[in-house]
Design a protein around this motif. Structure first.
Motif, PDB file in Angstrom:
ATOM      1  N   ASP A 133      64.361  90.689 -41.002  1.00 42.21           N
ATOM      2  CA  ASP A 133      64.477  89.299 -41.442  1.00 42.21           C
ATOM      3  C   ASP A 133      65.176  88.498 -40.344  1.00 42.21           C
ATOM      4  O   ASP A 133      65.464  89.016 -39.259  1.00 42.21           O
ATOM      5  N   ASP A 134      65.485  87.233 -40.599  1.00 44.87           N
ATOM      6  CA  ASP A 134      66.103  86.375 -39.587  1.00 44.87           C
ATOM      7  C   ASP A 134      67.498  86.837 -39.180  1.00 44.87           C
ATOM      8  O   ASP A 134      67.985  86.470 -38.113  1.00 44.87           O
TER       9      ASP A 134
ATOM     10  N   ARG B 198      66.573  95.091 -42.106  1.00 39.80           N
ATOM     11  CA  ARG B 198      65.379  95.716 -42.666  1.00 39.80           C
ATOM     12  C   ARG B 198      65.530  95.703 -44.188  1.00 39.80           C
ATOM     13  O   ARG B 198      66.620  95.477 -44.715  1.00 39.80           O
TER      14      ARG B 198
ATOM     15  N   ARG C 198      56.219  87.026 -42.719  1.00 38.37           N
ATOM     16  CA  ARG C 198      57.626  86.684 -42.952  1.00 38.37           C
ATOM     17  C   ARG C 198      57.698  85.241 -43.457  1.00 38.37           C
ATOM     18  O   ARG C 198      57.015  84.370 -42.929  1.00 38.37           O
ATOM     19  N   ASP C 199      58.535  84.998 -44.479  1.00 39.59           N
ATOM     20  CA  ASP C 199      58.640  83.640 -45.007  1.00 39.59           C
ATOM     21  C   ASP C 199      59.510  82.758 -44.107  1.00 39.59           C
ATOM     22  O   ASP C 199      60.223  83.244 -43.232  1.00 39.59           O
TER      23      ASP C 199
ATOM     24  N   ALA D 231      60.207  95.907 -40.333  1.00 33.32           N
ATOM     25  CA  ALA D 231      60.228  94.450 -40.208  1.00 33.32           C
ATOM     26  C   ALA D 231      61.644  93.928 -40.440  1.00 33.32           C
ATOM     27  O   ALA D 231      62.325  94.347 -41.376  1.00 33.32           O
TER      28      ALA D 231
ATOM     29  N   GLN E  25      52.734  91.628 -44.577  1.00 36.61           N
ATOM     30  CA  GLN E  25      53.503  91.658 -43.331  1.00 36.61           C
ATOM     31  C   GLN E  25      54.075  90.297 -42.952  1.00 36.61           C
ATOM     32  O   GLN E  25      54.935  90.208 -42.076  1.00 36.61           O
TER      33      GLN E  25
ATOM     34  N   HIS F 296      61.033  92.838 -48.376  1.00 32.61           N
ATOM     35  CA  HIS F 296      62.418  92.364 -48.427  1.00 32.61           C
ATOM     36  C   HIS F 296      62.718  91.738 -49.793  1.00 32.61           C
ATOM     37  O   HIS F 296      63.764  92.010 -50.389  1.00 32.61           O
TER      38      HIS F 296
ATOM     39  N   GLY G  59      62.970  84.721 -43.336  1.00 33.96           N
ATOM     40  CA  GLY G  59      62.207  85.688 -42.560  1.00 33.96           C
ATOM     41  C   GLY G  59      61.912  86.950 -43.343  1.00 33.96           C
ATOM     42  O   GLY G  59      61.617  87.993 -42.770  1.00 33.96           O
ATOM     43  N   TYR G  60      61.967  86.847 -44.671  1.00 33.29           N
ATOM     44  CA  TYR G  60      61.703  87.999 -45.532  1.00 33.29           C
ATOM     45  C   TYR G  60      60.205  88.267 -45.621  1.00 33.29           C
ATOM     46  O   TYR G  60      59.402  87.354 -45.732  1.00 33.29           O
ATOM     47  N   THR G  61      59.859  89.547 -45.641  1.00 29.68           N
ATOM     48  CA  THR G  61      58.520  89.965 -46.043  1.00 29.68           C
ATOM     49  C   THR G  61      58.558  90.149 -47.565  1.00 29.68           C
ATOM     50  O   THR G  61      59.634  90.102 -48.172  1.00 29.68           O
TER      51      THR G  61
END
Length: 149
Positions: free
Chosen positions: A104-105, A109, A60-61, A102, A58, A70, A65-67
């Motif tokens: 991303d930035d 999704r 996010r990088d 979820a 879960q 993603h 902001g990827y999981t």
């Protein structure tokens, strides 16, 4: 006899949390496995890393902001997407819906990324977990304005 009861009560009341540094390291390990198309090796035993893995899938990088979902979708890794969805359904609170929702930035999704990248095998896997329109596409998943965009 008294001692056994005390142990049972204290174990039952114990709140276990994942170590944030272990979660971060595990998320990096999962991302590396996705980049190199290796099995994820997601753990299901509470004593052997389940909590770290549940949090790591879960997380996010910091880049986009990827999981890990993603990343798997962006790289077109349907086997890994399936593995992540099965794991989320079994172990993540909120299941696949939570993982698939979820953002991303940029507000995407995993399904949005799959459609734009034409990874339709991933779209098929993710589709059942989204009732919303895919961002930037018409209802068929064709980029808004036509296939030439």
């Amino acid at each position: 006899e008294k001692g056994e009861d005390a142990v049972k009560v204290s174990l039952g009341e114990m709140e276990i949390r994942a170590d944030p540094e272990a979660v971060r390291r595990r998320a990096l390990s999962l991302r590396d496995a996705i980049f190199t198309n290796r099995p994820l090796g997601l753990r299901v035993d509470a004593m052997c890393g389940l909590m770290e893995d549940v949090e790591a899938v879960q997380l996010r990088d910091a880049d986009r902001g990827y999981t890990v979902l993603h990343h798997a979708v962006a790289l077109g890794r349907p086997r890994l997407v399936r593995d992540l969805l099965e794991y989320a359904e079994a172990h993540v609170p909120g299941g696949c819906l939570r993982l698939c929702d979820a953002l991303d930035d940029d507000g995407n999704r995993a399904l949005d990324l799959a459609v734009r990248a034409h990874h339709y095998d991933c779209v098929e896997l993710l589709g059942p977990y989204s009732a919303d329109e895919v961002k930037g596409t018409d209802v068929k998943g064709v980029p808004a304005g036509g296939p030439g965009e």
